[in-house]
Design a protein around this motif. Sequence first.
Motif, mmCIF file in Angstrom:
data_model
loop_
_atom_site.group_PDB
_atom_site.id
_atom_site.type_symbol
_atom_site.label_atom_id
_atom_site.label_comp_id
_atom_site.label_asym_id
_atom_site.label_seq_id
_atom_site.Cartn_x
_atom_site.Cartn_y
_atom_site.Cartn_z
ATOM 1 N N GLY A 259 0.856 -0.975 0.130
ATOM 2 C CA GLY A 259 -0.028 0.226 0.622
ATOM 3 C C GLY A 259 0.619 1.108 -0.021
ATOM 4 O O GLY A 259 2.586 1.360 -1.013
ATOM 5 N N SER A 260 0.335 2.108 0.799
ATOM 6 C CA SER A 260 1.193 3.522 0.463
ATOM 7 C C SER A 260 2.802 3.283 1.993
ATOM 8 O O SER A 260 4.034 3.969 1.910
ATOM 9 C CB SER A 260 0.545 4.573 1.495
ATOM 10 N N THR A 261 3.116 2.202 2.866
ATOM 11 C CA THR A 261 3.744 1.790 3.366
ATOM 12 C C THR A 261 4.844 1.735 2.381
ATOM 13 O O THR A 261 4.703 0.657 1.637
ATOM 14 C CB THR A 261 3.457 0.631 4.291
ATOM 15 N N VAL A 262 6.313 1.939 2.555
ATOM 16 C CA VAL A 262 7.578 1.381 1.687
ATOM 17 C C VAL A 262 8.494 1.127 3.240
ATOM 18 O O VAL A 262 8.990 1.639 4.182
ATOM 19 C CB VAL A 262 7.965 2.700 1.513
ATOM 20 N N LYS A 263 9.017 -0.542 3.202
ATOM 21 C CA LYS A 263 9.782 -0.607 4.462
ATOM 22 C C LYS A 263 10.852 -0.326 3.383
ATOM 23 O O LYS A 263 11.075 -1.735 2.403
ATOM 24 C CB LYS A 263 9.329 -2.127 3.873
ATOM 25 N N PHE A 264 12.115 -0.725 4.630
ATOM 26 C CA PHE A 264 13.020 -0.128 3.997
ATOM 27 C C PHE A 264 14.016 -1.400 5.230
ATOM 28 O O PHE A 264 13.961 -1.087 6.804
ATOM 29 C CB PHE A 264 13.943 0.869 4.491
ATOM 30 N N SER A 265 14.874 -2.520 4.579
ATOM 31 C CA SER A 265 14.985 -3.492 5.787
ATOM 32 C C SER A 265 16.092 -3.809 4.782
ATOM 33 O O SER A 265 17.199 -3.286 3.707
ATOM 34 C CB SER A 265 14.268 -5.096 5.980
ATOM 35 N N GLY A 266 16.809 -4.730 6.018
ATOM 36 C CA GLY A 266 18.327 -5.668 5.578
ATOM 37 C C GLY A 266 19.628 -3.944 5.491
ATOM 38 O O GLY A 266 20.134 -4.124 4.634
ATOM 39 N N ILE A 267 19.717 -2.930 5.600
ATOM 40 C CA ILE A 267 19.994 -1.787 5.578
ATOM 41 C C ILE A 267 21.843 -2.528 5.981
ATOM 42 O O ILE A 267 21.699 -2.394 7.336
ATOM 43 C CB ILE A 267 19.549 -0.597 6.594
ATOM 44 N N GLN A 268 22.276 -1.981 4.765
ATOM 45 C CA GLN A 268 23.820 -2.439 5.110
ATOM 46 C C GLN A 268 25.369 -0.743 4.984
ATOM 47 O O GLN A 268 24.664 -0.727 4.016
ATOM 48 C CB GLN A 268 24.257 -3.583 4.940
ATOM 49 N N GLN A 269 25.394 -0.280 6.168
ATOM 50 C CA GLN A 269 26.103 1.000 5.713
ATOM 51 C C GLN A 269 27.017 1.011 5.983
ATOM 52 O O GLN A 269 27.611 -0.295 7.014
ATOM 53 C CB GLN A 269 25.620 2.718 6.618
ATOM 54 N N PHE A 270 28.511 0.936 5.233
ATOM 55 C CA PHE A 270 29.784 1.303 5.320
ATOM 56 C C PHE A 270 30.459 2.205 5.113
ATOM 57 O O PHE A 270 30.178 3.377 4.721
ATOM 58 C CB PHE A 270 30.183 0.199 3.857
ATOM 59 N N SER B 269 24.978 12.292 19.207
ATOM 60 C CA SER B 269 24.739 12.559 20.664
ATOM 61 C C SER B 269 24.142 10.454 20.847
ATOM 62 O O SER B 269 23.030 10.324 20.950
ATOM 63 C CB SER B 269 23.973 13.295 21.217
ATOM 64 N N GLY B 270 25.023 10.166 21.564
ATOM 65 C CA GLY B 270 24.759 8.703 22.513
ATOM 66 C C GLY B 270 25.436 7.578 21.442
ATOM 67 O O GLY B 270 24.675 6.401 21.817
ATOM 68 N N ASP B 271 25.807 8.231 20.677
ATOM 69 C CA ASP B 271 26.625 7.085 19.734
ATOM 70 C C ASP B 271 25.218 6.015 19.218
ATOM 71 O O ASP B 271 25.446 4.702 19.595
ATOM 72 C CB ASP B 271 27.900 6.223 20.574
ATOM 73 N N PRO B 272 24.057 6.407 19.243
ATOM 74 C CA PRO B 272 23.213 5.826 18.162
ATOM 75 C C PRO B 272 23.583 4.178 17.600
ATOM 76 O O PRO B 272 24.006 4.526 16.880
ATOM 77 C CB PRO B 272 21.554 6.113 18.302
ATOM 78 N N PRO B 273 22.792 2.671 18.031
ATOM 79 C CA PRO B 273 23.042 2.191 17.112
ATOM 80 C C PRO B 273 22.571 2.594 15.785
ATOM 81 O O PRO B 273 21.593 2.953 15.269
ATOM 82 C CB PRO B 273 22.612 0.823 17.506
ATOM 83 N N ALA B 274 23.147 1.951 15.052
ATOM 84 C CA ALA B 274 22.820 2.323 13.365
ATOM 85 C C ALA B 274 21.665 1.486 12.838
ATOM 86 O O ALA B 274 21.119 0.766 13.726
ATOM 87 C CB ALA B 274 23.742 1.925 11.972
ATOM 88 N N ILE B 275 20.377 2.378 12.165
ATOM 89 C CA ILE B 275 19.339 1.807 12.110
ATOM 90 C C ILE B 275 19.489 1.086 10.453
ATOM 91 O O ILE B 275 20.766 0.859 9.718
ATOM 92 C CB ILE B 275 18.637 3.089 11.167
ATOM 93 N N THR B 276 18.850 -0.564 11.291
ATOM 94 C CA THR B 276 18.493 -1.464 9.913
ATOM 95 C C THR B 276 17.604 -1.992 9.662
ATOM 96 O O THR B 276 17.267 -2.608 8.420
ATOM 97 C CB THR B 276 19.385 -2.577 11.057
ATOM 98 N N SER B 277 16.770 -1.137 10.035
ATOM 99 C CA SER B 277 15.272 -1.525 9.371
ATOM 100 C C SER B 277 14.688 -0.167 9.228
ATOM 101 O O SER B 277 14.132 0.220 10.843
ATOM 102 C CB SER B 277 14.539 -2.616 9.185
ATOM 103 N N LEU B 278 13.127 0.187 8.507
ATOM 104 C CA LEU B 278 12.179 1.279 9.231
ATOM 105 C C LEU B 278 11.498 1.217 8.209
ATOM 106 O O LEU B 278 11.666 1.231 6.511
ATOM 107 C CB LEU B 278 12.924 2.872 9.860
#
Length: 484
Positions: free
Chosen positions: A210-221, A235-244
């Motif tokens: 539908g209108s939802t777009v799923k970003f998953s398995g994100i790998q950043q280098f 700030s806080g060194d948050p964990p890298a996003i892997t899905s949203l």
Amino acid sequence: MLRMLALFSLIAGLTVGCGTKGGAPATASVPPVTQSTLRTYFAGVVSGGYGGPGNFSDSSVLATYTIDDTAKTFAQFTYAFSHTQDGPQMNYSGGFTTLARGLLNFGITYSHGTYGLSYSGNTGPFSYDPPKGGNYAIELAGQGGGLVQLQGMPFVPLVAAASCPDFKSAEIFQFVTIPGSYGSNTAPSVAIWNPDTQTAYGKVSIGTGGSTVKFSGIQQFLSSGTQVATYADLSGDPPAITSLNGVCSPTFYGNTISAPNPLTITNPGANETISPGAIVGIGPGGFLLENNGSFAGNAANNTTGSNKNATYQPFLGAGTGAIGLPQPSSPVDVSSLTGAQYLGVVYGSGTSDAIWSSSIASFGFSTMPSACQSLPPQNGTMVYGGDFPGNNPADPAVQANGGYGNCDFAVDLGSQDSSNNGLFPQATVWVGSGFAGNTTGRTYSFPAVAIAGQMNEKFAVFLIGVDKTGSPNQAWGLYLLQSN
């Protein structure tokens, strides 16, 4: 306003998908894209001002470009909530001609403010006769996207976000960051990119419902190849996003995806909405563009220490966004890739919004010129090219020569990653002594990462590199679209 809305109502209903065929087929098969004589593109932000800290160029604010093949006209609308502009505004318009190899030559006949200056203090509108030249556009095959280079401004990438993506199954995309200014400059009009802490390239699986777009398995280098585990510059060194999840909906930019937060801000006076987070567009053939924020001043993460003031966490590229394409389902045929001809842009991000370079580029030759002999010899993974004499591809001598530019720049793609088709993680860029952006007086090289593949049966190559030899030390981006 009514004129602008009329232009947007004519956006063609193109099908979103991923190209096939050749040595680098994508992960999905789609029908051929129908060409449109009138099309509107969403233009992302690229860091850089006109001539000093705090000055914004038209590459520093969100925009759209409308191109009309029948009337041979174009128009640029900008969307900003600062300076002297409040909401949408037609900023430039004019006509164009088509040069050799499909390069569009824009002539500006109208500007809302003084052409070539910052917004501050401008009054207008102005008209120009003869038209202002030195402005060019390159369109991707199938009109799924492209690049625009206005004189005196950083390039901007374009995507035809004519419809929301609708994938039968999740598609894998690879991307590279569009770098911001290199270093620790904190001027408000630039987005800083630090190769030691921020994303240089990566991959993502994109699915739809539908209108939802799923970003998953994100790998950043990082540019070094180290996977990003945390955002060390936030700030806080948050964990890298892997899905949203993001939400795709009609906007003034087309059918774009708001992520990670589908937050909308409305300007009642102009009845315009903007998103302060990332905006993603996916064009026909799979051209991917991520814009990190509504303009460069709040784009992406901003330096370190007390300046860890990003308004959200970047989930694809850092800098001012990312540019990408579908990951090929089989290894790219490197011989075909390096044997093709390309038009594109060479972009040096500089060390502040006043020190950058951006020029139209030509790579690949029908016949290798003798000037290439000053660069390393062909080894099977090299592609040669460079800028144009005087940064003027419209020069009659250039056009008489088939529209090819200088041979003062080369990319050695190196080995293709065995686990990621179309990824070249150990590329080398050679800057010839004659290249306009080379201040050393000698040929030198720097490391880079490139992605390559096909969209609508044509190759594309996107690259990011870190130059610690030239002056200034800076990031370089190379964006090439096949022109033959």
